[in-house]
Design an enzyme around this catalytic site. Structure first.
Site, mmCIF file in Angstrom:
data_model
loop_
_atom_site.group_PDB
_atom_site.id
_atom_site.type_symbol
_atom_site.label_atom_id
_atom_site.label_comp_id
_atom_site.label_asym_id
_atom_site.label_seq_id
_atom_site.Cartn_x
_atom_site.Cartn_y
_atom_site.Cartn_z
ATOM 1 N N SER A 1 0.800 -1.222 0.000
ATOM 2 C CA SER A 1 0.000 0.000 0.000
ATOM 3 C C SER A 1 0.832 1.272 0.000
ATOM 4 C CB SER A 1 -0.942 0.004 1.194
ATOM 5 O OG SER A 1 -0.220 -0.035 2.404
ATOM 6 N N HIS B 1 -4.881 -3.309 -2.964
ATOM 7 C CA HIS B 1 -4.480 -2.404 -4.045
ATOM 8 C C HIS B 1 -4.217 -3.140 -5.358
ATOM 9 C CE1 HIS B 1 -4.226 0.998 -1.288
ATOM 10 N NE2 HIS B 1 -3.758 0.104 -0.427
ATOM 11 N N LYS C 1 -11.642 0.790 -2.343
ATOM 12 C CA LYS C 1 -10.561 1.433 -3.080
ATOM 13 C C LYS C 1 -10.941 1.442 -4.560
ATOM 14 C CE LYS C 1 -7.524 1.024 0.703
ATOM 15 N NZ LYS C 1 -6.781 0.150 1.596
HETATM 16 C C1 PLP Z 1 -6.759 0.022 3.032
HETATM 17 C C2 PLP Z 1 -6.147 -1.277 3.335
HETATM 18 C C3 PLP Z 1 -6.777 -2.183 4.174
HETATM 19 C C4 PLP Z 1 -7.967 -1.813 4.997
HETATM 20 O O1 PLP Z 1 -9.132 -1.794 4.256
HETATM 21 P P1 PLP Z 1 -10.327 -0.851 4.757
HETATM 22 O O2 PLP Z 1 -11.495 -1.372 4.012
HETATM 23 O O3 PLP Z 1 -9.943 0.534 4.409
HETATM 24 O O4 PLP Z 1 -10.447 -1.065 6.235
HETATM 25 C C5 PLP Z 1 -6.235 -3.436 4.296
HETATM 26 N N1 PLP Z 1 -5.101 -3.782 3.675
HETATM 27 C C6 PLP Z 1 -4.443 -2.918 2.882
HETATM 28 C C7 PLP Z 1 -3.187 -3.353 2.217
HETATM 29 C C8 PLP Z 1 -4.935 -1.635 2.696
HETATM 30 O O5 PLP Z 1 -4.268 -0.765 1.951
#
Ligand code: PLP
Length: 416
Positions: free
Chosen positions: A184, A212, A243
């Site tokens: 991330s 991602h 995302k």
């Molecule tokens: C954003 C993220 C999460 C968390 O997901 P949310 O739905 O925002 O709680 C988990 N793992 C990674 C690698 C992330 O970037």
């Protein structure tokens, strides 16, 4: 009370002095790529809405319809009366999209990791996790009570050696490996094919977080595991819906037994109100767009065209994903560069400890299909001006060879 307030204030002062204090800032999205902040319109290079789906009319309509049909809230946990048609339709869509037998949705990625990891392993078991794993994987691992081991980022040589000597002494212990498909904060990818071979050789299980990767990599955005042809060999695949998919929530997909097991044992699933029907319906719509429409195909193509353009304009920024880290080292340098960019009309966040290691502060540029080519070009020239000459992308570990060749040849980007 006053001793308590003194405690809070002195800790905040310490954070301030170390350039580590964070503040909430109000953002008003104007379009998928522009936001209003402090009275100024900025190009948003900070969101994870990689395809611009969060404001897509079809997702918004799906959310409206779900509210009209079943209300604003889900009223109960999934195992009580909270399982609505929208949740079932979402889970069927995820399983079909990810080509796995089953999927289970969670209210967030954080909740998915915190529920699933302690359900799968516990005291007496061992977790190996990549040094750069997201906080939710680390927290889930800690909560499980399993013994925690960390391997250097993407260093499969080290992982293999340590697993071998561990197995020599512990033939039957349960071992779970945690990693991300796309990291991330670094935007680089895990060598999943090699990792799958190693975990099979040593009888370990693999848990891959595609937060991602999904909606970015692979055919129709199915993710890196699918692109590399190893999805069917990974025990647990996780991804988020907030995302690239533009909605909110997360999923875990895999076998039918995995779904049943987590629904019985993942505490964040059991003891939490089901996600609202609107977010489940919006996420399902995003999957339908990606999987079944020409528009989905074109959105992915546009994201990868912007990526290619950005790399050409700023060759020191390299990434296989939509995330481009630009290291400044010092926290204050990252903050300064971010503020300068805001002056030029670009929102690019400075990422600091504890999100990344101390002294590894960086700017984190995220690209989206919704950015215009002109905006990407303008950002690259602003960056050239603002960056200290020492900035670079994080150095990669040596184990990267084969995978980086695949990346260079465009093999991961079905739409490049
Ligand atoms: C954003 C993220 C999460 C968390 O997901 P949310 O739905 O925002 O709680 C988990 N793992 C990674 C690698 C992330 O970037």
């Amino acid at each position: 009370m006053s001793a308590f307030e003194d405690f809070l204030t002195s800790r905040l002062t310490e954070l301030e002095a170390a350039s580590l204090r964070r503040r909430l800032q109000l953002s008003r999205p104007l379009t998928a790529a522009r936001i209003l902040r402090n009275g100024r319109t900025l190009h948003n290079f900070s969101s994870n809405d990689y395809l611009g789906l969060a404001s897509h009319p079809r997702l918004m309509a799906a959310a409206h319809e779900a509210i009209a049909r079943h209300g604003a809230g889900s009223t109960a946990a999934r195992l009580l009366t909270g399982t609505l048609p929208e949740h079932i339709e979402l889970e069927e869509a995820i399983a079909r999209f990810k080509r796995t037998p089953a999927a289970l949705s969670f209210s967030s990625g954080y909740a998915a990791a915190l529920g699933a990891i302690p359900a799968l392993v516990g005291p007496g078991d061992v977790i190996w996790l990549d040094k750069l794993c997201h906080a939710c994987l680390i927290d889930g691992a800690r909560l499980s009570g399993a013994t925690l081991r960390v391997f250097p980022h993407n260093d499969l040589g080290v992982l293999e050696n340590r697993l071998r000597s561990f197995r020599d002494k512990n033939a039957h212990a349960r071992v779970l490996i945690l990693t991300e498909s796309v990291f991330s904060m670094d935007g680089d990818a895990s060598p999943l094919r090699e990792l799958v071979e190693i975990k099979e050789r040593f009888g370990a299980w693999l848990f891959v977080d595609e937060a991602h990767g999904v909606g970015v990599l692979g055919e129709r955005g199915r993710g890196l595991a699918d692109a590399l042809g190893v999805a069917g060999r990974i025990e647990v695949q996780m991804g988020t819906l907030g995302k690239a998919l533009g909605a909110s929530g997360a999923y875990i997909c895999g076998s039918e037994a995995l779904r049943e097991f987590l629904m019985n044992r993942a505490r964040s699933f059991i003891f939490s109100t089901a996600p609202p029907p609107a977010s489940a319906a919006a996420a399902k719509e995003a999957i339908v767009i990606l999987e079944q429409t020409q528009e989905g195909h074109e959105l992915l193509g546009r994201l990868h065209a912007r990526r290619a353009q950005f790399v050409r304009a700023l060759p020191q920024s390299q990434s296989v994903s939509a995330i481009f880290p630009i290291l400044t080292g010092a926290e204050s340098a990252a903050m300064h560069a971010s503020e300068m960019l805001q002056q030029y009309g670009f929102l690019v966040p400075a990422i600091r400890y504890p999100t990344v290691a101390r002294g590894a502060a960086r700017l984190r540029v995220t690209l989206s299909a919704s950015h215009s080519p002109e905006a990407v070009e303008a950002l690259a020239s602003a960056l050239r001006e603002v960056l200290p000459s020492t900035s670079s992308t994080p150095t990669r570990d040596a184990t990267w060879g084969a995978e980086s060749k695949a990346v260079a040849s465009g093999a991961w980007h079905a739409h490049a």
